[in-house]
Structures are given as C-alpha cells and as structure tokens.
Design a protein around this motif. Structure first.
Motif, PDB file in Angstrom:
ATOM      1  N   THR A  78      48.506  21.694 152.198  1.00 33.76           N
ATOM      2  CA  THR A  78      49.058  23.031 152.397  1.00 33.76           C
ATOM      3  C   THR A  78      50.431  22.903 153.037  1.00 33.76           C
ATOM      4  O   THR A  78      50.609  22.160 154.007  1.00 33.76           O
ATOM      5  N   HIS A  79      51.394  23.625 152.503  1.00 35.71           N
ATOM      6  CA  HIS A  79      52.736  23.467 153.028  1.00 35.71           C
ATOM      7  C   HIS A  79      53.512  24.779 152.980  1.00 35.71           C
ATOM      8  O   HIS A  79      53.183  25.699 152.236  1.00 35.71           O
ATOM      9  N   ILE A  80      54.516  24.842 153.815  1.00 37.13           N
ATOM     10  CA  ILE A  80      55.451  25.961 153.841  1.00 37.13           C
ATOM     11  C   ILE A  80      56.674  25.579 153.021  1.00 37.13           C
ATOM     12  O   ILE A  80      57.156  24.444 153.093  1.00 37.13           O
ATOM     13  N   THR A  81      57.149  26.534 152.233  1.00 38.93           N
ATOM     14  CA  THR A  81      58.409  26.338 151.515  1.00 38.93           C
ATOM     15  C   THR A  81      59.412  27.402 151.948  1.00 38.93           C
ATOM     16  O   THR A  81      59.042  28.502 152.358  1.00 38.93           O
ATOM     17  N   VAL A  84      60.912  36.756 156.113  1.00 40.85           N
ATOM     18  CA  VAL A  84      59.684  36.112 156.598  1.00 40.85           C
ATOM     19  C   VAL A  84      58.731  37.171 157.126  1.00 40.85           C
ATOM     20  O   VAL A  84      59.142  38.296 157.451  1.00 40.85           O
ATOM     21  N   ILE A  97      52.346  34.993 156.548  1.00 45.75           N
ATOM     22  CA  ILE A  97      52.503  33.738 155.813  1.00 45.75           C
ATOM     23  C   ILE A  97      51.969  32.578 156.646  1.00 45.75           C
ATOM     24  O   ILE A  97      51.288  31.684 156.149  1.00 45.75           O
ATOM     25  N   LEU A  98      52.283  32.611 157.925  1.00 46.54           N
ATOM     26  CA  LEU A  98      51.865  31.587 158.877  1.00 46.54           C
ATOM     27  C   LEU A  98      52.042  32.170 160.262  1.00 46.54           C
ATOM     28  O   LEU A  98      53.086  32.761 160.560  1.00 46.54           O
ATOM     29  N   ALA A 129      55.510  32.076 161.891  1.00 44.46           N
ATOM     30  CA  ALA A 129      56.538  31.857 160.863  1.00 44.46           C
ATOM     31  C   ALA A 129      57.878  32.454 161.275  1.00 44.46           C
ATOM     32  O   ALA A 129      58.938  31.867 161.017  1.00 44.46           O
ATOM     33  N   VAL A 189      60.319  32.711 153.098  1.00 45.33           N
ATOM     34  CA  VAL A 189      59.307  31.750 153.530  1.00 45.33           C
ATOM     35  C   VAL A 189      58.028  32.002 152.745  1.00 45.33           C
ATOM     36  O   VAL A 189      57.599  33.147 152.585  1.00 45.33           O
ATOM     37  N   SER A 209      53.958  30.264 151.712  1.00 48.46           N
ATOM     38  CA  SER A 209      52.903  29.290 152.002  1.00 48.46           C
ATOM     39  C   SER A 209      52.224  28.890 150.704  1.00 48.46           C
ATOM     40  O   SER A 209      51.826  29.744 149.916  1.00 48.46           O
ATOM     41  N   TRP A 210      52.093  27.587 150.485  1.00 44.74           N
ATOM     42  CA  TRP A 210      51.454  27.053 149.289  1.00 44.74           C
ATOM     43  C   TRP A 210      50.252  26.196 149.685  1.00 44.74           C
ATOM     44  O   TRP A 210      50.339  25.366 150.592  1.00 44.74           O
ATOM     45  N   ARG A 245      50.792  21.404 156.723  1.00 48.32           N
ATOM     46  CA  ARG A 245      49.985  21.832 157.858  1.00 48.32           C
ATOM     47  C   ARG A 245      48.510  21.520 157.639  1.00 48.32           C
ATOM     48  O   ARG A 245      48.049  21.362 156.505  1.00 48.32           O
TER      49      ARG A 245
END
Length: 530
Positions: free
Chosen positions: A290-293, A376, A380-381, A384, A424, A426-427, A496
């Motif tokens: 899992t990652h933030i772009t 943002v 999303i997180l 964030a 921002v 989240s994937w 993450r």
C-alpha cells in the motif's frame, strides 16, 4: 506491550516460476504478510453466528454499485461482501479460487486459458451462475466506450467463450502469464447476465457470501448471509454484517474502544500505541505494498517539464515523513509503485532529499522560484494534510512554494482525483507489477493519474506481460521501475503498513492478506466470533 519492528524483507527479483503460474495456484509473491506488533493469533475453531459491525473509512455519498467505477475503500469492502470473483488473493497472499475452481493455460505460450466454474454457485435472487454470466461480466469492462478502470487490464483479451455451462475460455492476442491474478481485481465482479448481453448491477445483487438488505451511500450498508454461497463450508461465519462509514479517524477509534463496532479498517497511526493499550482491542499491523502517490499531470504546466518533476522529487525528505507522519510504520518509497514485498521488485539506488539537485533542476526548467498547489484530504491517510504541510516546509529551501489545499472528503474521488493536476492518492498493492502498471502508468489508461506517456515504458509493458522467462521479465520490470522513478509524473514517498483494529472476540487465522484492509476485504467471510 512492545511493538515488533518488521524486518526489511526483500523478495527475489524474479517472480513465480512459469510452471507454477500456469498450474493455477502459484504464490502471488507478496510475502507472508503476518499480523505484527500487538496482534494475537486466533486459536478457537470457526463457528457461525453473530452480527459483525465494522467502521469503514473513505465512504462517499457518490458511492454506487457499478463495478466499473468502484473507487472508495467503502465500496471495495462492500463488493467483496456481496459479490464474487473468478480468483482471490488468500490470507497468505497467494492466488486462490473463488468462482473458478481450477484453471490452466491450454497453450504453451499462455495465449489461451480455461477456467472451471463452481457448479453450485447462485446469485442472491436464486439464479444459477453460469458461463454466460462470467462472459457478460468480463465483456462489460472490455466493451467499446467502457469507462471501467479495469479496461486496460482486459485489452489483450480477444474473445471469451463458453465451454459448457460451467467453464470459460479466454483467448488472448499475446501471452499473459498473469491472467489468473488479473481476474482477482476488485472491479471484475461476476454479475447476472441480461438478455441484451449486459449485466444486472444496479440493485446490488451478487453471488458473494452476503446479500444486501440496506444501502445508504456514504452512511451505511447492511447484509445477511447468502445461504446459497458456493463456498459456505469455508466461511461466511457471521449471520449478518453491518458497515458504518466513519471517515473521521477519531470516530473510528472511539467506536472500537467503546465496542460500538467490532473492527475498523484504518487506525490513526499517531494514536496507535495508545489504542493498543485499550482493553479488549487488538491491532493488526500488516506490511504491504500500500502506498501514497502524489501524481502530477505531465501534460499541464509546470509539470510538463521533467525538470520540475525532478525538482519536487529531490526536495522531499521521505525518511522524515515516514517518521513523523507514519510514526515509523512504513518504508521509504522511490517514486515507483512496486514495493519490496512484491514480485519483480528492483532494488534501485534510493533517491534521497538533495536540495542542491532540486535547485539545479528547477533552474534548468527556467525557474528561480516556483509556486504549485497540492490537493489533499485526511480520508486518504490519517495525517495526509500534515504530510503535505511537511513536504511544503522541506521544499521551500529549494525554491518551491507548495500551497496545501484541503479538499472536502465527500466527492474527493470524483472531484479531485484525476481532475486536479497535483493531489494525494492512496493505492493498495496489486498482486503483480503488470496490473499496477497497466492501471495507473500505461499510456491512455483511465487511471493514469499523472497523464504520463513514455514510449519505452509502454513497449516494455507489452513485452513483459507475454514473457515467460523469469529472468528476462525481471529485467524488463526493473527498467520500467527506473523509468517511473526518473521520468514519471508520480512522487511515491512511502509504502505503509496496514493498521486495522478489532475487538478481541473477533478471530482470524495467523496470516492476513495485505492487498486491502481487513484481510484483503475478505475478513467478512474468513473471520468469526470466539
């Protein structure tokens, strides 16, 4: 209790062997994502009964049943409750069966695949699931003019035909060793076929473990067990499932502490250690891809200049963000989406913050100072917005002024993502690099969030998909990751760990899938009450 720090594991650069892939059941290569930290292994045998109440983040009033446009975490969770797929990612992060009970490549070059279907599957309204339903469901995403985010994944399929009522054959224009993995994608649900060749999706009918009884977008969703589920001997232990949208992290934490819910999908990392001490609460900490772009539109100024993109990439201090925003629950990214826990991960030289290089590239782009805006929302997180503010502080000495725009949570996916030039996102990890690249980095893909186009990358994507030699495939994917890092329009600051919470009477096996929250969004049928 002390937290166990996950080790810096790396999977081999090559993926599963061709022989194992073609056999139908190879490991996905994600690594065994074990519950770490405070998680306690389940000991009791599964039993039926109870109402499983879940607080879910990232729900919106724009949520709907169309599988082609599923975007939010809420609807990803919902889809796995009411619908079935041909294959699934298991709790040990391997490829497993769902509606398909077996599959094989019936040609050595993997241009033809045959999938056997469960003969006892039924939709929630009593209709039998047949080959016709599978074909219509897959063609819904393949159709000309389809807005499905899964359409890029399906482009190599030239035909899908029935082999009797309970088998389907996929014909491809070139080999694709990843096809069984691809068919676990959360958009590719199996729906009832309509006489006109379309599918019946609007009312939420599926053939999954639970059927919907109430659905209020952005508010809640309620379900009861589907007694006709084809895998009833494997799970669906709860009598009912009730989901409540809790976008605010404080509301989720309060709900799990008070026992108003039995599980939550996402834990605020800054309060995780305190939550771990709450009576009756267990945290599941799962290393993942899992990652933030932070995608930048490569066809919109100033991001259309690769030097501006590099200036921003060199100005971010990833380690500081991991420490201050994730509180150490993650690993630094390298501006490409393939995590160390994924197959074909390339151990490229790590890009570090270098303000001199950032200034160099900004000057090369013709700027002494440059102002940009980033959109943002904390849905999303958790944290964030603070992450973007920290990024802005880090970038200022390089001559970059970043204005942070906090957007409304409701409609973020429809009004901000793919609309604003710098935002921002989240994937979740995809099981193979091809799926990740095809959805978000391929030229022309609906979810190419940075509008990036690179001819060499697209050429390699086609070649790697059909290549059955692991070593050659690994080389191709390594070059693709390098192209993303150095030319792409996406900043990837970190990968993450998934942090969810449950009450201590909610039991599961020792391993938890890392692909989505709550055991790959399948805790609803895998988990049970003690």
């Amino acid at each position: 209790m002390t937290r166990t720090q996950p080790s810096a594991r790396k999977t081999p650069k090559s993926g599963p062997s061709r022989r194992r892939i073609l056999a139908g059941g190879a490991a996905a290569g994600l690594g065994a994502a074990m519950p770490l930290g405070w998680a306690k292994p389940a000991m009791a045998a599964p039993r039926r009964g109870g109402v499983f109440r879940v607080g879910v983040h990232d729900g919106s009033s724009t949520d709907g049943w169309d599988p082609a446009t599923t975007e939010t975490i809420m609807m990803i969770q919902v889809n796995h409750v009411v619908r079935s797929y041909l294959t699934e990612i298991t709790n040990t992060n391997e490829l497993g069966p769902d509606l398909a009970t077996a599959w094989e490549a019936t040609k050595d070059d993997a241009t033809q695949w045959r999938f056997e279907l469960a003969t006892n599957a039924t939709f929630h309204d009593g209709r039998k699931v047949t080959s016709a339903d599978v074909i219509a469901s897959m063609n819904y995403h393949r159709a000309e003019g389809s807005a499905s985010a899964a359409k890029p994944l399906m482009e190599g399929i030239t035909d899908i035909r029935a082999d009797g009522d309970h088998a389907v054959v996929f014909e491809l224009d070139s080999g694709n060793a990843d096809l069984p993995y691809l068919l676990s994608d959360y958009h590719l649900t199996v729906q009832p076929a309509k006489p006109d060749g379309g599918i019946d999706w609007a009312n939420g009918i599926g053939c999954g473990p639970y059927k919907v009884t109430d659905f209020a977008p952005g508010i809640r969703a309620d379900f009861v067990r589907h007694d006709g589920w084809h895998r009833a001997d494997e799970g669906a232990w709860f009598d009912e499932v009730k989901m409540t949208v809790l976008n605010d992290p404080n509301a989720r934490q309060a709900a799990i502490v008070t026992g108003d819910v039995d599980a939550v999908t996402d834990v605020d990392l800054k309060t995780a250690s305190r939550l771990a001490q709450a009576p009756g609460v267990i945290l599941d900490n799962v290393p993942s891809g899992t990652h933030i772009t932070m995608p930048m539109f490569c066809d919109v100024a100033p991001f259309d200049d690769v030097n501006v993109r590099l200036a921003l990439k060199y100005s971010i201090n990833r380690q500081e963000i991991v420490e201050k925003i994730l509180f150490g629950y993650g690993t630094i990214g390298n501006d490409q989406p393939i995590a160390p826990t994924m197959p074909y991960y390339a151990d490229l030289p790590q890009r570090e913050q270098d303000l001199d290089k950032a200034k160099f590239h900004l000057k090369k782009a013709g700027h002494d100072r440059l102002s940009v805006e980033i959109s943002v929302n904390d849905a999303i997180l958790s944290g964030a917005t603070n992450m973007c503010s920290l990024f802005a502080e880090q970038a200022k000495p390089a001559g970059l002024d970043i204005k942070v725009n906090q957007e409304p949570v409701d409609g973020y996916w429809s009004n901000v993502w793919l609309k604003k030039p710098f935002c921002v996102v989240s994937w979740a990890a995809r099981p193979t690099p091809d799926i990740m690249f095809s959805q978000a980095y391929k030229s022309g893909a609906d979810w190419n969030e940075s509008h990036w186009e690179n001819e060499r990358f697209n050429e390699l994507l086609l070649k790697a998909k059909a290549e059955t030699d692991d070593a050659l495939r690994a080389e191709m994917y390594a070059e693709m990751q390098l192209l993303c890092r150095d030319d792409g329009g996406t900043i990837v600051p970190f990968f993450r760990e998934r942090m969810s919470a449950r009450r201590d009477n909610v039991m599961h096996e020792d391993s938890i899938a890392a692909v989505w929250e709550l055991d790959g969004a399948r805790g609803y049928h895998r988990w049970w009450f003690a």
